[in-house]
Enzyme design. Structure first.
Site, PDB file in Angstrom:
ATOM      1  N   ILE A   1      50.466  50.933  41.895  1.00  0.00           N
ATOM      2  CA  ILE A   1      50.006  51.130  40.512  1.00  0.00           C
ATOM      3  C   ILE A   1      48.816  50.242  40.156  1.00  0.00           C
ATOM      4  CG2 ILE A   1      52.253  51.909  39.685  1.00  0.00           C
ATOM      5  CD1 ILE A   1      52.682  49.124  38.471  1.00  0.00           C
ATOM      6  N   GLY A   2      48.441  49.324  41.039  1.00  0.00           N
ATOM      7  CA  GLY A   2      47.306  48.462  40.719  1.00  0.00           C
ATOM      8  C   GLY A   2      46.815  47.690  41.928  1.00  0.00           C
TER       9      GLY A   2
ATOM     10  N   ARG B   1      41.763  41.711  43.208  1.00  0.00           N
ATOM     11  CA  ARG B   1      40.937  41.036  44.203  1.00  0.00           C
ATOM     12  C   ARG B   1      41.752  40.371  45.296  1.00  0.00           C
ATOM     13  NH1 ARG B   1      37.133  37.324  40.562  1.00  0.00           N
ATOM     14  NH2 ARG B   1      39.048  37.241  39.316  1.00  0.00           N
ATOM     15  N   SER B   2      43.012  40.027  44.993  1.00  0.00           N
ATOM     16  CA  SER B   2      43.803  39.285  45.969  1.00  0.00           C
ATOM     17  C   SER B   2      45.196  39.856  46.199  1.00  0.00           C
ATOM     18  CB  SER B   2      43.933  37.822  45.538  1.00  0.00           C
ATOM     19  OG  SER B   2      44.529  37.728  44.247  1.00  0.00           O
TER      20      SER B   2
ATOM     21  N   VAL C   1      49.900  45.776  43.372  1.00  0.00           N
ATOM     22  CA  VAL C   1      51.145  45.843  42.614  1.00  0.00           C
ATOM     23  C   VAL C   1      51.776  47.215  42.820  1.00  0.00           C
ATOM     24  CG1 VAL C   1      52.208  45.684  40.336  1.00  0.00           C
ATOM     25  CG2 VAL C   1      50.259  44.218  40.902  1.00  0.00           C
TER      26      VAL C   1
ATOM     27  N   LYS D   1      54.453  42.401  43.381  1.00  0.00           N
ATOM     28  CA  LYS D   1      53.043  42.088  43.598  1.00  0.00           C
ATOM     29  C   LYS D   1      52.946  41.427  44.969  1.00  0.00           C
ATOM     30  CE  LYS D   1      49.117  39.726  41.419  1.00  0.00           C
ATOM     31  NZ  LYS D   1      48.671  38.955  40.221  1.00  0.00           N
TER      32      LYS D   1
ATOM     33  N   ASP E   1      39.674  33.769  33.778  1.00  0.00           N
ATOM     34  CA  ASP E   1      39.616  35.145  34.272  1.00  0.00           C
ATOM     35  C   ASP E   1      40.383  36.089  33.351  1.00  0.00           C
ATOM     36  OD1 ASP E   1      38.675  37.031  36.131  1.00  0.00           O
ATOM     37  OD2 ASP E   1      40.582  37.024  37.214  1.00  0.00           O
TER      38      ASP E   1
END
Length: 209
Positions: A31-32, A35-36, A39, A50, A131
């Site tokens: 779902i996502g 950058r690192s 999820v 995650k 961020d």
């Protein structure tokens, strides 16, 4: 299945600072992607996992430590289990601020003020929230603010990203002629220009609510 087994089932490919998922367990739905980490929604649950590629596994522990400092702030998801390369937490329904601007879902000044209050409380815990962008702030179906992705809350440098977003909100978003919705490609283009410091929002605004 235990969460570590779910995490171990994922095969990543990391190229040019971009993460791609080549394989994952059938119980997981992507779902996502950040950058690192990526999820995944866990089937038949209200939880997500995650998972970090090995190149970024150290961030999992740092993020878990940060969440442990925020456990009593209900604007953040509850963490259920952490491991060497993963965190399991609440699945939060709703729209990110990015999706709101894209779809024309109104963002009220009260939402902006709540984010301000959350960040003030986070700073009281000795953290430096950094961020903060449109994709890690959500508005739930019952009109509540939730924040996700705290991995960079221990940064030492001063980050003005939230202040810049807030200033853009008052200067542009609240303008009567601002479009009801903006296409995703345009929002991404604006974000890219901002990251390269080719655009700035210098004027500072104060909350009125």
């Amino acid at each position: 299945m235990k969460y570590q087994e779910y995490a171990n089932s994922i095969v990543f490919e990391v190229k040019k600072a971009s993460i791609h998922v080549k394989h994952h367990h059938q119980d997981l739905s992507l779902i996502g992607t950040g950058r690192s980490a990526c999820v995944f929604k866990i089937k038949d649950t209200n939880r997500v996992i995650k998972v970090f590629p090995k190149e970024f596994a150290h961030i999992a522990k740092e993020e878990a430590d940060i969440y442990s400092m925020l456990t009593d702030i209900h604007y953040f998801p509850t963490i259920y289990e952490t491991g060497p390369n993963y965190l399991t937490m609440d699945y939060i329904k709703g729209e990110t601020l990015f999706q709101c601007v894209n779809k024309g879902i109104p963002i009220g000044e009260e939402h902006i003020n709540v984010v301000d209050d959350i960040l003030t409380e986070v700073r009281k815990r000795g953290l430096n929230p950094s961020d903060i962008h449109l994709r890690n702030i959500m508005i739930t179906p019952d009109d509540q603010i939730k924040m996700i992705d705290v991995a960079r809350f221990k940064q030492k440098k001063q980050d003005t990203q939230w202040e810049d977003l807030k200033n853009a909100y008052y200067r542009f978003y609240q303008h009567p002629l601002f479009p009801k919705s903006l296409p995703a490609y345009l929002l991404n283009f604006i974000a890219a220009l901002y990251k390269k410091k080719l655009i700035t929002v210098s004027k500072r605004y104060r909350r009125t609510g």
